[in-house]
Design an enzyme around this catalytic site. Structure first.
Site, mmCIF file in Angstrom:
data_model
loop_
_atom_site.group_PDB
_atom_site.id
_atom_site.type_symbol
_atom_site.label_atom_id
_atom_site.label_comp_id
_atom_site.label_asym_id
_atom_site.label_seq_id
_atom_site.Cartn_x
_atom_site.Cartn_y
_atom_site.Cartn_z
ATOM 1 N N GLU A 53 0.868 -1.174 0.000
ATOM 2 C CA GLU A 53 0.000 0.000 0.000
ATOM 3 C C GLU A 53 0.909 1.230 0.000
ATOM 4 O O GLU A 53 1.738 1.385 0.902
ATOM 5 C CB GLU A 53 -0.865 0.052 1.253
ATOM 6 C CG GLU A 53 -1.722 -1.167 1.496
ATOM 7 C CD GLU A 53 -2.379 -1.126 2.870
ATOM 8 O OE1 GLU A 53 -2.212 -0.099 3.581
ATOM 9 O OE2 GLU A 53 -3.040 -2.108 3.244
ATOM 10 N N ASP A 64 -3.983 7.753 10.954
ATOM 11 C CA ASP A 64 -2.557 7.501 11.133
ATOM 12 C C ASP A 64 -2.031 8.033 12.457
ATOM 13 O O ASP A 64 -2.342 9.151 12.877
ATOM 14 C CB ASP A 64 -1.764 8.132 9.984
ATOM 15 C CG ASP A 64 -2.129 7.513 8.644
ATOM 16 O OD1 ASP A 64 -2.229 6.278 8.600
ATOM 17 O OD2 ASP A 64 -2.337 8.252 7.674
#
Length: 272
Positions: A53, A64
């Site tokens: 990815e 994140d």
């Protein structure tokens, strides 16, 4: 030109036929530089990753944790653009023949142009997109263009997702389902937790033919082996980024992520 969703499907099926989970690595484009990021993707594949990815760096990454946020900040300050993300996909796929996805928040795609992004990602050889903040009920336009260009649409599910919601997401998704192992942001953790196994079982009950891959919290071979017992794929991101951040120089960083991929590849084969 068709994308490479079939390559992604075949790669996950091949891992399953070998009696193991696939190893899926995450790395942000443009980190530590655009060329360095491309080299890092090649290194993790060389070490044993089946799928990669490529993250599209974003200034407000809701999923994140601090490690990936740090890398994104470095990439953004370095001037990374969507063209650089697509170049990363193109060069990594061309060099390795492996399926490369883009993981991105929706806003950059929307601003760039949905049809344009899908067409250019497919032209670059991309296998699809992971879209963690795109609600499935608002995804019809993206899925239309993704389908036209042979791209997978991977949605993220969480332990909090109810069964009706899981059914809706798995029905709309393709490639695989990204199962977040626990509530919270990405990052390395001491334990992956028991919620992940239950979530995988629930996702499979919604749609048996769609692989379920688990991410968030996996950082070493033992955790990879633990998740590989019940998931079709093991997704690792922060641990790779951390190795690059801590490396004294680019060559050492590439060596470190290649070595970690090798350890994790042993883990998903149950040899940790």
């Amino acid at each position: 030109m068709s994308g490479n969703v079939r390559l992604l499907d075949d790669t996950l099926a091949a891992a399953k036929s070998e009696g193991r989970a696939a190893l899926i690595a995450y790395l942000p484009a443009g980190f530590p530089t655009v060329d360095g990021g491309i080299d890092a993707v090649k290194a993790v594949i060389d070490g044993g990753a089946d799928v990669v990815e490529v993250g599209l760096p974003h200034s407000d990454p809701v999923l994140d944790g601090p490690v990936i946020q740090t890398a994104d900040d470095i990439a953004l300050r370095g001037g990374v653009r969507i063209a650089d993300v697509l170049r990363t996909v193109r060069e990594a796929h061309r060099a390795t023949g492996k399926p490369i996805l883009v993981m991105t928040y929706w806003n950059p795609v929307d601003r760039y142009g949905v049809e344009r992004f899908a067409a250019e990602l497919a032209e670059a050889g991309g296998a699809g997109c992971i879209l963690p903040d795109l609600p499935v009920q608002e995804s019809a336009l993206w899925r239309e263009h993704a389908g036209k260009h042979g791209l997978a649409t991977v949605f993220v599910v969480a332990p909090s997702s109810r069964d009706e919601r899981l059914a809706e997401i798995t029905a709309a998704g393709s490639g695989f389902v990204y199962a977040a192992s626990l509530m919270g942001v990405t990052g390395t953790r001491e334990s992956v937790g028991t919620q992940a196994e239950n979530l995988v079982a629930r996702a499979r009950a919604s749609r048996a033919d769609l692989p379920v891959c688990v991410g968030i919290g996996v950082s070493d071979a033992a955790q990879a082996a633990e998740v590989a017992r019940f998931a079709d794929g093991v997704i690792v991101g922060s641990a790779f980024v951390k190795r690059l951040l801590e490396a004294p120089d680019p060559a050492a960083g590439l060596q470190a992520v290649r070595a970690l991929a090798g350890e994790l590849a042993e883990g998903v084969r149950g040899r940790s």
